[in-house]
Design a protein around this motif. Sequence first.
Motif, PDB file in Angstrom:
ATOM      1  N   MET A 171      38.999  14.393  44.664  1.00 36.97           N
ATOM      2  CA  MET A 171      37.885  15.050  43.977  1.00 36.97           C
ATOM      3  C   MET A 171      37.510  16.360  44.674  1.00 36.97           C
ATOM      4  O   MET A 171      37.277  17.372  44.056  1.00 36.97           O
ATOM      5  N   ALA A 172      37.462  16.312  46.033  1.00 35.28           N
ATOM      6  CA  ALA A 172      37.090  17.510  46.780  1.00 35.28           C
ATOM      7  C   ALA A 172      38.115  18.610  46.573  1.00 35.28           C
ATOM      8  O   ALA A 172      37.772  19.774  46.405  1.00 35.28           O
ATOM      9  N   ASP A 173      39.441  18.207  46.570  1.00 34.02           N
ATOM     10  CA  ASP A 173      40.483  19.211  46.363  1.00 34.02           C
ATOM     11  C   ASP A 173      40.351  19.840  44.990  1.00 34.02           C
ATOM     12  O   ASP A 173      40.517  21.046  44.826  1.00 34.02           O
ATOM     13  N   ALA A 174      40.057  19.021  43.980  1.00 32.35           N
ATOM     14  CA  ALA A 174      39.906  19.540  42.622  1.00 32.35           C
ATOM     15  C   ALA A 174      38.746  20.512  42.552  1.00 32.35           C
ATOM     16  O   ALA A 174      38.817  21.563  41.923  1.00 32.35           O
ATOM     17  N   ALA A 175      37.648  20.108  43.242  1.00 34.93           N
ATOM     18  CA  ALA A 175      36.481  20.986  43.220  1.00 34.93           C
ATOM     19  C   ALA A 175      36.809  22.314  43.867  1.00 34.93           C
ATOM     20  O   ALA A 175      36.433  23.370  43.380  1.00 34.93           O
ATOM     21  N   ARG A 176      37.542  22.269  45.007  1.00 35.20           N
ATOM     22  CA  ARG A 176      37.910  23.504  45.667  1.00 35.20           C
ATOM     23  C   ARG A 176      38.812  24.347  44.785  1.00 35.20           C
ATOM     24  O   ARG A 176      38.733  25.572  44.762  1.00 35.20           O
ATOM     25  N   GLY A 177      39.676  23.673  43.989  1.00 34.88           N
ATOM     26  CA  GLY A 177      40.557  24.406  43.088  1.00 34.88           C
ATOM     27  C   GLY A 177      39.782  25.154  42.025  1.00 34.88           C
ATOM     28  O   GLY A 177      40.093  26.295  41.697  1.00 34.88           O
ATOM     29  N   VAL A 178      38.745  24.513  41.457  1.00 34.82           N
ATOM     30  CA  VAL A 178      37.922  25.153  40.441  1.00 34.82           C
ATOM     31  C   VAL A 178      37.212  26.367  41.028  1.00 34.82           C
ATOM     32  O   VAL A 178      37.170  27.435  40.439  1.00 34.82           O
ATOM     33  N   VAL A 179      36.677  26.216  42.251  1.00 41.10           N
ATOM     34  CA  VAL A 179      35.987  27.329  42.903  1.00 41.10           C
ATOM     35  C   VAL A 179      36.956  28.474  43.135  1.00 41.10           C
ATOM     36  O   VAL A 179      36.646  29.635  42.904  1.00 41.10           O
ATOM     37  N   THR A 180      38.162  28.149  43.584  1.00 44.98           N
ATOM     38  CA  THR A 180      39.162  29.180  43.851  1.00 44.98           C
ATOM     39  C   THR A 180      39.514  29.940  42.579  1.00 44.98           C
ATOM     40  O   THR A 180      39.621  31.170  42.579  1.00 44.98           O
ATOM     41  N   ALA A 181      39.669  29.235  41.478  1.00 44.92           N
ATOM     42  CA  ALA A 181      39.985  29.885  40.207  1.00 44.92           C
ATOM     43  C   ALA A 181      38.831  30.764  39.749  1.00 44.92           C
ATOM     44  O   ALA A 181      39.031  31.883  39.258  1.00 44.92           O
ATOM     45  N   GLN A 182      37.609  30.281  39.931  1.00 42.85           N
ATOM     46  CA  GLN A 182      36.444  31.082  39.548  1.00 42.85           C
ATOM     47  C   GLN A 182      36.342  32.331  40.418  1.00 42.85           C
ATOM     48  O   GLN A 182      36.056  33.426  39.926  1.00 42.85           O
ATOM     49  N   ASP A 183      36.574  32.160  41.717  1.00 40.18           N
ATOM     50  CA  ASP A 183      36.532  33.314  42.619  1.00 40.18           C
ATOM     51  C   ASP A 183      37.593  34.341  42.248  1.00 40.18           C
ATOM     52  O   ASP A 183      37.356  35.552  42.297  1.00 40.18           O
ATOM     53  N   ALA A 184      38.784  33.839  41.872  1.00 40.49           N
ATOM     54  CA  ALA A 184      39.865  34.751  41.476  1.00 40.49           C
ATOM     55  C   ALA A 184      39.484  35.519  40.220  1.00 40.49           C
ATOM     56  O   ALA A 184      39.702  36.736  40.126  1.00 40.49           O
ATOM     57  N   ALA A 185      38.900  34.815  39.248  1.00 40.06           N
ATOM     58  CA  ALA A 185      38.472  35.476  38.013  1.00 40.06           C
ATOM     59  C   ALA A 185      37.380  36.502  38.301  1.00 40.06           C
ATOM     60  O   ALA A 185      37.401  37.619  37.760  1.00 40.06           O
ATOM     61  N   LEU A 186      36.446  36.134  39.174  1.00 40.25           N
ATOM     62  CA  LEU A 186      35.350  37.043  39.509  1.00 40.25           C
ATOM     63  C   LEU A 186      35.875  38.291  40.217  1.00 40.25           C
ATOM     64  O   LEU A 186      35.462  39.419  39.908  1.00 40.25           O
ATOM     65  N   ALA A 187      36.815  38.090  41.139  1.00 41.38           N
ATOM     66  CA  ALA A 187      37.385  39.223  41.868  1.00 41.38           C
ATOM     67  C   ALA A 187      38.122  40.166  40.926  1.00 41.38           C
ATOM     68  O   ALA A 187      38.014  41.395  41.037  1.00 41.38           O
ATOM     69  N   ARG A 188      38.877  39.599  39.974  1.00 37.76           N
ATOM     70  CA  ARG A 188      39.625  40.438  39.037  1.00 37.76           C
ATOM     71  C   ARG A 188      38.691  41.193  38.099  1.00 37.76           C
ATOM     72  O   ARG A 188      38.936  42.359  37.756  1.00 37.76           O
ATOM     73  N   LEU A 189      37.621  40.541  37.685  1.00 38.27           N
ATOM     74  CA  LEU A 189      36.648  41.208  36.824  1.00 38.27           C
ATOM     75  C   LEU A 189      35.950  42.342  37.578  1.00 38.27           C
ATOM     76  O   LEU A 189      35.761  43.437  37.039  1.00 38.27           O
ATOM     77  N   ARG A 190      35.566  42.078  38.819  1.00 39.74           N
ATOM     78  CA  ARG A 190      34.936  43.129  39.627  1.00 39.74           C
ATOM     79  C   ARG A 190      35.881  44.310  39.798  1.00 39.74           C
ATOM     80  O   ARG A 190      35.457  45.473  39.751  1.00 39.74           O
ATOM     81  N   ASP A 191      37.152  44.018  40.007  1.00 36.05           N
ATOM     82  CA  ASP A 191      38.140  45.081  40.181  1.00 36.05           C
ATOM     83  C   ASP A 191      38.241  45.931  38.914  1.00 36.05           C
ATOM     84  O   ASP A 191      38.299  47.159  38.985  1.00 36.05           O
ATOM     85  N   ARG A 192      38.241  45.297  37.767  1.00 33.93           N
ATOM     86  CA  ARG A 192      38.342  46.042  36.508  1.00 33.93           C
ATOM     87  C   ARG A 192      37.087  46.884  36.247  1.00 33.93           C
ATOM     88  O   ARG A 192      37.185  47.989  35.722  1.00 33.93           O
ATOM     89  N   LEU A 193      35.950  46.361  36.627  1.00 34.88           N
ATOM     90  CA  LEU A 193      34.716  47.139  36.504  1.00 34.88           C
ATOM     91  C   LEU A 193      34.738  48.321  37.464  1.00 34.88           C
ATOM     92  O   LEU A 193      34.370  49.437  37.108  1.00 34.88           O
ATOM     93  N   ALA A 194      35.187  48.078  38.690  1.00 33.04           N
ATOM     94  CA  ALA A 194      35.214  49.132  39.707  1.00 33.04           C
ATOM     95  C   ALA A 194      36.179  50.249  39.338  1.00 33.04           C
ATOM     96  O   ALA A 194      35.937  51.423  39.621  1.00 33.04           O
ATOM     97  N   ARG A 195      37.314  49.899  38.708  1.00 35.61           N
ATOM     98  CA  ARG A 195      38.319  50.899  38.346  1.00 35.61           C
ATOM     99  C   ARG A 195      38.032  51.564  37.009  1.00 35.61           C
ATOM    100  O   ARG A 195      38.730  52.499  36.620  1.00 35.61           O
ATOM    101  N   GLY A 196      37.016  51.075  36.297  1.00 37.94           N
ATOM    102  CA  GLY A 196      36.702  51.661  35.006  1.00 37.94           C
ATOM    103  C   GLY A 196      37.594  51.163  33.887  1.00 37.94           C
ATOM    104  O   GLY A 196      37.580  51.724  32.783  1.00 37.94           O
ATOM    105  N   VAL A 197      38.377  50.109  34.158  1.00 37.55           N
ATOM    106  CA  VAL A 197      39.187  49.510  33.089  1.00 37.55           C
ATOM    107  C   VAL A 197      38.260  48.896  32.049  1.00 37.55           C
ATOM    108  O   VAL A 197      38.501  48.971  30.844  1.00 37.55           O
ATOM    109  N   LEU A 198      37.193  48.261  32.551  1.00 34.41           N
ATOM    110  CA  LEU A 198      36.129  47.770  31.675  1.00 34.41           C
ATOM    111  C   LEU A 198      34.976  48.747  31.791  1.00 34.41           C
ATOM    112  O   LEU A 198      34.421  48.952  32.874  1.00 34.41           O
ATOM    113  N   ARG A 199      34.606  49.355  30.687  1.00 36.69           N
ATOM    114  CA  ARG A 199      33.583  50.397  30.685  1.00 36.69           C
ATOM    115  C   ARG A 199      32.324  49.906  29.977  1.00 36.69           C
ATOM    116  O   ARG A 199      32.384  48.945  29.196  1.00 36.69           O
ATOM    117  N   PRO A 200      31.189  50.529  30.244  1.00 40.95           N
ATOM    118  CA  PRO A 200      29.944  50.109  29.586  1.00 40.95           C
ATOM    119  C   PRO A 200      30.102  50.009  28.064  1.00 40.95           C
ATOM    120  O   PRO A 200      30.619  50.920  27.424  1.00 40.95           O
TER     121      PRO A 200
END
Length: 220
Positions: free
Chosen positions: A1-30
């Motif tokens: 269960m703990a490993d699964a939970a860590r996996g979900v967090v890791t996937a969420q962190d990866a998605a968040l990092a990629r979204l932040r990167d796209r916002l920072a680079r202007g790929v996603l614009r207002p």
Amino acid sequence: MADAARGVVTAQDAALARLRDRLARGVLRPGDQIRQEVLAAELGLSVVPVREALKTLEVEGQVSYYRHRGYFVAQLDLDELTETYRIRTLLEGEAVARAVTRIGRDDLDRLREAIRDIATFTRSQDIAAVTAANRRFHFTLFEAAEMPRMTNFIRMLWDSTDAYRSLYFADAAHLRLINTEHRQILRAVREGDVEAAVELSAAHRENALAALARLLAETP
């Protein structure tokens, strides 16, 4: 269960990092729509971590959710953007003034390193890395004030305008200007000149706001 939970967090962190990167680079614009299913497929993730990442960005004010329409990159009008910068002036002026009297040698080294990194990443046109180094420069200074609650308020204001910061950094002339201004701020901080450090930081913000106002005026 703990490993699964860590996996979900890791996937969420990866998605968040990629979204932040796209916002920072202007790929996603207002105003751009973010389609969860499409984004999840592009990132090789399920929709769940992408949705959780978007909720985090919504709390930060970087995206907005509209019922029956979905998520969009947050869009501010000039009055809202100006208000955000005015609030920053009040908080950051206090933070910088306190930081100058408390800053240590290690902090000064980090400020110099951030300036060097901005110059390096400007040459390689890595806007996301420039954005990260710029944030590191300023928050090294804010955190030296030793007022963590104030720093957190400032961070929320920065987060809410990240998409607009990428528009400002997309111009090469702006990138050259910010490091010139950073060096001036660093010199004032190093010399212990509180008044100059506060005034130079304020001018730095005002130049960015004026440039963003021009960009918004040109946007149909």
